[in-house]
Motif scaffolding. Structure first.
Motif, mmCIF file in Angstrom:
data_model
loop_
_atom_site.group_PDB
_atom_site.id
_atom_site.type_symbol
_atom_site.label_atom_id
_atom_site.label_comp_id
_atom_site.label_asym_id
_atom_site.label_seq_id
_atom_site.Cartn_x
_atom_site.Cartn_y
_atom_site.Cartn_z
ATOM 1 N N TRP A 131 -9.600 8.375 -5.993
ATOM 2 C CA TRP A 131 -9.188 9.379 -5.005
ATOM 3 C C TRP A 131 -10.034 9.291 -3.733
ATOM 4 C CZ3 TRP A 131 -7.757 14.505 -8.035
ATOM 5 C CH2 TRP A 131 -6.658 14.221 -8.860
ATOM 6 N N ILE B 239 -8.439 6.762 -1.610
ATOM 7 C CA ILE B 239 -7.214 7.259 -0.971
ATOM 8 C C ILE B 239 -7.583 8.152 0.226
ATOM 9 C CG2 ILE B 239 -5.099 8.576 -1.319
ATOM 10 C CD1 ILE B 239 -5.206 7.763 -4.294
ATOM 11 N N ALA B 240 -8.664 8.915 0.041
ATOM 12 C CA ALA B 240 -9.124 9.778 1.138
ATOM 13 C C ALA B 240 -9.580 8.940 2.333
ATOM 14 C CB ALA B 240 -10.258 10.675 0.648
ATOM 15 N N PHE C 119 -16.310 10.379 -5.761
ATOM 16 C CA PHE C 119 -15.331 10.597 -4.693
ATOM 17 C C PHE C 119 -16.005 10.380 -3.337
ATOM 18 C CE2 PHE C 119 -13.297 13.327 -1.526
ATOM 19 C CZ PHE C 119 -11.958 13.013 -1.681
ATOM 20 N N TRP D 216 -15.294 20.199 -10.898
ATOM 21 C CA TRP D 216 -15.552 19.777 -9.524
ATOM 22 C C TRP D 216 -14.924 20.783 -8.576
ATOM 23 C CZ3 TRP D 216 -12.103 15.968 -6.526
ATOM 24 C CH2 TRP D 216 -12.727 15.552 -5.335
ATOM 25 N N PRO E 39 -13.024 19.672 -2.649
ATOM 26 C CA PRO E 39 -13.349 19.733 -1.217
ATOM 27 C C PRO E 39 -12.088 19.758 -0.368
ATOM 28 C CG PRO E 39 -13.546 17.480 -1.981
ATOM 29 C CD PRO E 39 -13.116 18.306 -3.173
#
Lengths: 340, 616
Positions: free
Chosen positions: B246, B249-250, B383, B415, B418
């Protein structure tokens, strides 16, 4: 509509060509630079869409001599690099340059898997049956018994026939040419570019230093017309200086006959069907060797099938269009979450 | 109904263990989800064999899942367990060494027959005595037979019935810790939506286990673990591999560069590729390559063509990718290579954790071949570091190796999600049109020393790159001696300058200096932090300096190291980071604490070691 009119000069880079004088690579470079303007015009490709990827070896210096995007990779990996380029941007016209050592020894795995995936790249396989850049060791296509620096008593390895490998990996396009037959090479390359999916154009190339005249038995201008056959889709398989020899199907194999002898007429001669999905006859044509048969040149197989890059893009587009998740914030909040 | 006593606890460690087909990973995950959902801090440690179905009933086939939940933020899955669930004698044998003296052991007594005991390799017919645990609080629950009894009217076949027994064990544990079954019931409904008989059976057995514990007065007391006081927000459970996927992807979203991942399956990294393969909704392209080399080479091709390209692997795969990483260094293309480290050398311990690829990541290539090395240190911060790896790769035009490990890759924790608006922009130096005088592929910006990225398909910037040495500006092939020296120097300087763009190193504890500085990096953070915290609560002068940016190191590293009387470098290898510091910061004396058992540190052994060093 973009103006896609170019000349061969538009594809020549300012770099000095450093192959040996008399090397067959010069002729192939010439054929490619002649083919690209035709490819651009027919497919409406602008100049900046052409990208050349290579591995390591004499032939792999090729991209430096092309005024296109170019990537000179590492030994054997050109097919993998070219695959990444094409998947990343399917609009590019991607060309891979590899020699017989690069594509079939160290890069054999990538070669067959690119073909199996049917990714839309155009592979030009320079086959001189020798390692040139390392100065004369036998390659996976060297003839059995060939004496080289690493086989001083003759090789004891059976060579690959590249076309058989292509068909065995479910290849959708295979063509063969000779370095000196610039027009045949150009014709094959234009057809290769028009084909959707992996195309392999094997060019039998002469290494004037380490394997001179390896293809001479059939490639020599003096007897080339009698010992090779240039195939064209829809045309009868006729060859010879006097255009009087042809191929017929007999039992489970091909046979060379002379038209006008023993009752054979032109009507009996096989008509080349490059688009037949059944690879049976294509395999026989690929396997023809002098002196029993003429060596087949031209586009031997050209069948349509789904390509990897189109299928991937289609999947991405379809799923993207109906997606519930549109950005990273939505992704992070998908599935099980809880508030504290 | 009689009300039992309830005892409040701050920390509980449970280990579920059984045959690798007994569903122990699932059971552990479900317990984790319920306690996290109710606000506990949680940390998990799946511990499974490399074989998919090792011989049934043998010690080598035991699969375990340990979880630690607490009334506060939890940073490790715990050293020793308060509760052990053992579905067969082999599971008991494999895990008895992890029991606290006060532990409760729940066994499926149905499996403790002659055959089961013999398969587990016990010498006598009393495994409890043989292991020396007969004095422990052992719950002899007939789990298999009670499961069968519960489902005697179910339409499921016998094999499917027996498969539900893990739910019975889970039900017992929910009763023991006063946790509700409903969160798990909702999960079961979702998972088996199309198989209502299976869903019903699982729910029935779950409740049967719960009721069994209640009705039989199995436990003198039940326990409660209060919710942690965690920061307010929306939470989810995440493991390190998912977080890594992820994060990429961010980085793709922030940079506007489409994500491409060419990769070959390898334990324990495969889940990153699997996670990315799902994300076609976000335009992610994945290619499962024919081998590790094709994995990275397709990614290099994609990087050349303008994708944010990543490739994922573990140690043996990193070895295979070495030559291609050199190509990415030479062509100065953005690329992230994730190495989820496992025990080595060679095939080593595929499912066990280690930090022994550090030197390979730093130096394992021919030639002078510098690149950026970053490490994640908790499941969820993978992440962040995957994102930062992408940002650095694209803005500095360099390959980056992200060194995670099996422990944080498979471990999970709650988590706090964010928001992408709090994440920085990523601005790759893309050339959109031919500059005056023509595009020079190796011309650089003065600050970062990054070359610019000219994508095929852009008019007027046709150019060639490759693995041969490049001319300093034009990028054409050059064998000139002085040019080679300049190129080696500038590739080194470019990576070194990344230090201007990463945060300064921080210290937990006595920031201005003190007795003992514990130094660590990567996935050992939770254990090191817990040990240092425990000692500081006793008033001891121990501090922790834990690194995520490995190459280049943060600029203040030397200043920090200078402030402490003793430095001990703790890592799950034979001293690779310690030797790296000896090279980069030569004037300090580094003590070492190393472990190579395929297991994380225990907080206990760290505390003992630090006490010993303080006493010296």
């Amino acid at each position: 509509m973009e103006n896609c009119k170019y000349t061969a000069a538009d594809f020549k880079s300012d770099q000095e060509v450093k192959w040996c004088p008399g090397c067959g690579d010069h002729a192939i470079l010439n054929a490619v630079q002649k083919a690209l303007p035709e490819v651009a015009e027919r497919l409406n490709y602008t100049h900046e869409r052409f990208t050349f990827v290579s591995g390591i070896g004499c032939s792999s210096r090729f991209p430096y001599y092309m005024q296109t995007f170019g990537f000179h990779g590492i030994h054997g990996r050109a097919a993998a690099i070219a695959t990444g380029v094409k998947v990343s941007n399917p609009k590019l016209s991607v060309w891979q340059i590899s020699g017989d050592g690069d594509a079939l020894a160290i890069g054999g795995n990538h070669f067959i898997h690119a073909i199996r995936r049917n990714i839309d790249i155009n592979i030009i396989l320079f086959n001189n049956e020798i390692y040139g850049l390392t100065k004369g060791q036998y390659s996976p296509t060297s003839k059995l018994g060939k004496i080289t620096k690493t086989s001083p008593f003759g090789t004891i390895e059976h060579p690959f026939t590249p076309g058989e490998l292509v068909l065995g990996a479910r290849g959708t396009f295979y063509a063969r040419s000779l370095d000196v037959e610039i027009n045949t090479t150009k014709e094959c390359l234009v057809a290769a570019a028009e084909h959707d999916g992996t195309s392999v154009t094997e060019v039998l190339q002469n290494c004037v230093i380490f394997n001179d005249k390896t293809h001479d038995q059939f490639a020599n201008r003096e007897w080339r017309e009698d010992r090779t056959i240039t195939l064209r889709h829809g045309e009868p398989m006729i060859f010879g200086k006097n255009r009087d020899k042809g191929l017929v199907l007999e039992g489970l194999g091909l046979r060379v006959v002379t038209i006008g002898q023993d009752g054979w007429t032109e009507k009996d001669i096989l008509v080349h069907d490059a688009h037949n999905p059944n690879p049976g006859i294509h395999m026989m044509l690929v396997g023809m060797r002098y002196p029993d048969y003429p060596v087949a040149l031209g586009v031997i197989r050209d069948v349509p099938d789904k390509t990897y890059d189109q299928s991937l893009q289609k999947q991405v587009d379809e799923i993207h269009d109906t997606a519930k998740i549109h950005n990273v914030d939505e992704l992070l909040h998908s599935g099980d979450t809880w508030e504290l | 109904m009689d009300k039992k006593t309830e005892t409040a606890l701050d920390d509980v460690v449970i280990r579920f263990s059984g045959d690798s087909g007994d569903g122990m990973q699932m059971t552990g995950t479900l317990f984790t989800d319920t306690s996290a959902y109710l606000g506990n801090g949680v940390s998990t440690f799946p511990d499974f064999p490399a074989e998919i179905r090792a011989p049934q009933g043998t010690v080598s086939g035991v699969s375990g899942f340990q979880l630690h939940f607490g009334s506060h933020r939890v940073n490790t899955p715990g050293d020793y367990c308060d509760v052990l669930v053992a579905m067969n004698p082999a599971a008991l044998k494999a895990n008895a060494k992890w029991l606290k003296k006060t532990a409760t052991v729940i066994v499926d007594i149905d499996s403790f027959n002659d055959k089961g005991i013999e398969k587990a390799g016990f010498k006598s017919d009393n495994p409890f005595e043989e292991l020396g645990i007969e004095g422990y609080n052992i719950v002899y629950a007939p789990i298999t037979s009670m499961t069968k009894e519960t489902l005697k009217d179910s339409p499921l076949d016998n094999k499917s019935v027996v498969k539900c027994k893990n739910m019975f064990a889970l039900g017992i544990c929910y009763f023991m810790f006063n946790l509700p079954c409903d969160h798990t019931e909702r999960f079961i409904d979702k998972k088996f939506g199309k198989k209502p008989d299976v869903a019903d059976a699982n729910k029935k057995v779950l409740n049967a286990g719960y009721n069994y514990a209640h009705n039989t007065h199995t436990f003198a007391s039940t326990y409660t673990v209060a919710p942690a006081t965690l920061e307010k927000g929306t939470y989810r459970s995440i493991d390190g591999n998912q977080a890594t996927a992820w994060g990429f992807i961010a980085a793709s979203e922030k940079s506007g560069r489409p994500l491409f991942c060419g990769s070959y399956p390898i334990t324990p990294a495969t889940h990153i590729l699997e996670e990315l393969a799902k994300r076609k909704d976000l335009g992610v392209k994945t290619l499962q390559a024919e081998d590790e080399i094709a994995g990275i080479c397709t990614s290099i091709g994609a990087a050349y063509a303008g994708s944010f390209a990543v490739t994922t692997t573990s140690g043996p795969g990193l070895s295979l990718k070495s030559e291609a990483i050199g190509l990415a260094v030479m062509t100065e293309l953005p690329l992230v290579i994730v190495d989820v480290q496992r025990g080595g050398p060679s095939t080593g311990l595929p499912t066990k954790t280690e930090q022994s690829d550090l030197m390979q990541a730093l130096w394992g290539r021919n030639g002078e071949c510098p690149l950026v090395v970053i490490a994640g240190s908790t499941p969820s911060n993978c992440f962040h570091y995957a994102f930062m790896a992408g940002k650095i790769a694209m803005e500095h035009m360099t390959p980056v190796i992200l060194l995670n490990d099996g422990f944080i890759a498979n471990g999970s924790e709650p988590w706090r999600i964010p928001s992408m608006k709090d994440y920085p922009a990523i601005n790759p130096p893309i050339v959109t049109e031919a500059p005056e005088g023509g595009y020079m592929p190796y011309a650089r910006d003065a600050e970062r020393l990054a070359r610019r990225w000219a994508l095929p398909g852009t008019k007027g910037v046709e150019h060639r790159v490759g693995g041969l040495e490049k001319d300093f500006i034009k990028g054409s092939v050059s064998h000139d001696p002085i040019n080679h020296q300049r190129m080696v120097d500038i590739r080194r300087d470019k990576v070194a300058r990344v230090a201007d763009y990463i945060p300064e190193q921080t210290v937990y504890g006595s920031e201005n200096g003190g007795e003992l500085l514990v130094v660590g990096w990567g996935g050992t953070w939770g254990h090191l932090y817990s040990a240092v915290k425990a000692l500081r609560e006793e008033g001891k002068d121990v501090s922790l300096c834990h690194f995520n940016y490995i190459n280049p190191l943060p600029k203040n590293t030397g200043d920090i190291l200078a402030r402490y009387k003793k430095i001990v470098v703790c890592e799950l290898n034979d001293g690779q980071f310690a030797n790296y510091l000896r090279m980069t910061h030569q004037k300090f004396d580094y003590k070492q604490f190393n472990k190579t058992q395929g297991l994380p540190f225990t907080v206990t052994e760290l505390v003992d070691k630090f006490n010993e060093l303080l006493a010296e």
